[in-house]
Scaffold this motif. Structure first.
Motif, PDB file in Angstrom:
ATOM      1  N   ARG A  60       7.382  26.242 -31.637  1.00 21.75           N
ATOM      2  CA  ARG A  60       5.999  26.321 -32.118  1.00 21.75           C
ATOM      3  C   ARG A  60       5.417  24.916 -32.165  1.00 21.75           C
ATOM      4  O   ARG A  60       6.009  24.008 -32.750  1.00 21.75           O
TER       5      ARG A  60
ATOM      6  N   ILE B 265       1.848  22.187 -32.459  1.00 19.49           N
ATOM      7  CA  ILE B 265       0.610  22.015 -33.238  1.00 19.49           C
ATOM      8  C   ILE B 265      -0.421  23.048 -32.822  1.00 19.49           C
ATOM      9  O   ILE B 265      -1.124  23.629 -33.661  1.00 19.49           O
TER      10      ILE B 265
ATOM     11  N   TYR C 170       0.399  26.463 -34.464  1.00 17.43           N
ATOM     12  CA  TYR C 170       0.113  26.497 -35.899  1.00 17.43           C
ATOM     13  C   TYR C 170      -1.393  26.509 -36.152  1.00 17.43           C
ATOM     14  O   TYR C 170      -1.874  27.227 -37.032  1.00 17.43           O
ATOM     15  N   ALA C 171      -2.127  25.716 -35.386  1.00 15.18           N
ATOM     16  CA  ALA C 171      -3.579  25.680 -35.571  1.00 15.18           C
ATOM     17  C   ALA C 171      -4.210  27.023 -35.236  1.00 15.18           C
ATOM     18  O   ALA C 171      -5.069  27.530 -35.973  1.00 15.18           O
TER      19      ALA C 171
ATOM     20  N   THR D  83      -8.590  24.745 -30.735  1.00 20.42           N
ATOM     21  CA  THR D  83      -7.742  23.723 -30.107  1.00 20.42           C
ATOM     22  C   THR D  83      -8.286  23.340 -28.742  1.00 20.42           C
ATOM     23  O   THR D  83      -8.886  24.161 -28.037  1.00 20.42           O
TER      24      THR D  83
ATOM     25  N   CYS E 144       4.202  15.981 -35.492  1.00 19.86           N
ATOM     26  CA  CYS E 144       3.727  17.367 -35.523  1.00 19.86           C
ATOM     27  C   CYS E 144       3.399  17.787 -36.953  1.00 19.86           C
ATOM     28  O   CYS E 144       2.314  18.333 -37.221  1.00 19.86           O
TER      29      CYS E 144
ATOM     30  N   CYS F  90      -0.257  18.791 -38.564  1.00 21.33           N
ATOM     31  CA  CYS F  90      -0.448  20.104 -39.176  1.00 21.33           C
ATOM     32  C   CYS F  90      -0.906  19.985 -40.631  1.00 21.33           C
ATOM     33  O   CYS F  90      -1.765  20.745 -41.089  1.00 21.33           O
ATOM     34  N   THR F  91      -0.346  19.011 -41.350  1.00 19.98           N
ATOM     35  CA  THR F  91      -0.748  18.800 -42.738  1.00 19.98           C
ATOM     36  C   THR F  91      -2.195  18.326 -42.816  1.00 19.98           C
ATOM     37  O   THR F  91      -2.966  18.789 -43.668  1.00 19.98           O
TER      38      THR F  91
ATOM     39  N   VAL G 215      -2.895  23.407 -42.217  1.00 21.47           N
ATOM     40  CA  VAL G 215      -2.285  24.663 -41.787  1.00 21.47           C
ATOM     41  C   VAL G 215      -0.838  24.724 -42.266  1.00 21.47           C
ATOM     42  O   VAL G 215      -0.169  23.703 -42.412  1.00 21.47           O
TER      43      VAL G 215
ATOM     44  N   HIS H 270       3.087  25.093 -42.087  1.00 20.13           N
ATOM     45  CA  HIS H 270       4.057  24.733 -41.060  1.00 20.13           C
ATOM     46  C   HIS H 270       5.399  24.485 -41.727  1.00 20.13           C
ATOM     47  O   HIS H 270       5.498  24.380 -42.959  1.00 20.13           O
TER      48      HIS H 270
ATOM     49  N   LYS I 100       7.558  21.940 -40.384  1.00 16.43           N
ATOM     50  CA  LYS I 100       8.001  20.751 -39.660  1.00 16.43           C
ATOM     51  C   LYS I 100       8.216  19.579 -40.612  1.00 16.43           C
ATOM     52  O   LYS I 100       7.592  19.482 -41.677  1.00 16.43           O
TER      53      LYS I 100
END
Length: 269
Positions: free
Chosen positions: A75, A77, A80-81, A88, A245, A249-250, A254, A256, A258
C-alpha cells in the motif's frame, strides 16, 4: 494538509549541499529545514521509488532491481490517500505508473492519465530519461491547477541522466542540480503561499563511475528538505527513507500503519 513530494532522481547529497541555493535560502529564512538521509539498498531507482512511496525496503518489497516490472503488492501513499477520499496526482517517470496504476506501461493509454478510480488519479508520465525537467515541472503545475490534488508527486530525471552520462564530479551533473533548484524557485513560493507542505528529496545518489547501486556514501547519502507549517523544523533529527511514506500520510491526515519520524512534524494545534 495538502502535500507535494519532489523526488529529484539521482541527486547525491554532496552535490545538493552546494548546488541547491534556493532551497537553502528558504531554510535560512526559517521556512524549511535540511537533513541528510541514507537511502535503502540497493541504491537503484525502481526499488527506491517503491521504498519512498510505501515505506518498505527493497528486500522486503521484492522490487530489488530496475528490471522488476510489475505492480507493487504494497500500500502506497496513493492508496492511503484514495481510501480517505483524497485526490492524487503525479508527474513522474513511467515506472511509478507501472508500480501503482497499470503494468506494463502503455504510453498511448497511460501517458496522460485521467482515471478517478485508480490510485494515481491524474498523471503525466514520461519514459525518456532526457525528458526536460522544465517540461516536467510544467506538467506538475498543470496537474495542480487543474485537479487541486491533496497529494502530488513530482519526479524529474535530468540530474540522474547527467550523472549516468558524465559522472558525479562533472559540471554537467552539478549544473543539472542547479537547474532543478532554479525550477523549484519558480514554483515553490506559490505552493507554500497556497498552504502546501513540500518535501524535496532524492531516491539515491551517483558515483564517479557514472552509476549507482552500491554502498558508497555518494550513492547512498541523499538530501531531505522540508517546508511548511506541518514540520517542526528541528535540526539534528535523523529521519529514515522508510519513514517518508508515513510522514506524508500523517501530513495528509489519513490513517496508515507506516513508520514515521514523529519529531519531524509540528505538534497538532
Amino acid at each position: 494538509m495538502k502535500t507535494i513530494l519532489v523526488v529529484l532522481d539521482g541527486l547525491s547529497n554532496q552535490v545538493a549541499q552546494h548546488a541547491m541555493g534556493y532551497l537553502f535560502a528558504e531554510c535560512a529564512q526559517g521556512n524549511g529545514q535540511y537533513y541528510t538521509l541514507t537511502c535503502e539498498l540497493p541504491s537503484l531507482s525502481r526499488p527506491l521509488y517503491e521504498c519512498i512511496l510505501t515505506g518498505i525496503p527493497p528486500v522486503r518489497s521484492g522490487i530489488i532491481h530496475n528490471g522488476v516490472s510489475r505492480m507493487s503488492n504494497q500500500r502506497s501513499i496513493f492508496h492511503y490517500a484514495r481510501a480517505a477520499g483524497l485526490t492524487t496526482a503525479a508527474a513522474a517517470y513511467h515506472w511509478v505508473s507501472e508500480l501503482y496504476n497499470q503494468s506494463p506501461f502503455n504510453a498511448a493509454r497511460d501517458r496522460h492519465t485521467v482515471a478517478p478510480d485508480l490510485p494515481i488519479q491524474y498523471g503525466h508520465f514520461y519514459w525518456d530519461d532526457g525528458y526536460p525537467d522544465s517540461h516536467l515541472f510544467e506538467d506538475a503545475e498543470s496537474l495542480r491547477l487543474r485537479h487541486d490534488p491533496d497529494f502530488l508527486l513530482i519526479h524529474p530525471m535530468n540530474i540522474d541522466d547527467a550523472g549516468h552520462k558524465h559522472g558525479l564530479s562533472s559540471p554537467q551533473y552539478r549544473n543539472r542540480a542547479r537547474m532543478a533548484d532554479g525550477y523549484l524557485s519558480q514554483w515553490m513560493p506559490d505552493w507554500l503561499a497556497a498552504g502546501y507542505q513540500v518535501i524535496v528529496t532524492a531516491d539515491h545518489g551517483m558515483n564517479d563511475d557514472r552509476s549507482h547501486g552500491g554502498i558508497l556514501p555518494e550513492e547512498t547519502q541523499v538530501p531531505l528538505f522540508v517546508f511548511g507549517k506541518g514540520f517542526s523544523l528541528q535540526p539534528d533529527l535523523q529521519p529514515q527513507q522508510t519513514e517518508l511514506c508515513g510522514i506524508v500520510c500523517t501530513l495528509l491526515g489519513v490513517e496508515h500503519d507506516k513508520p514515521l519520524c514523529r519529531a519531524l512534524l509540528a505538534e497538532p494545534q
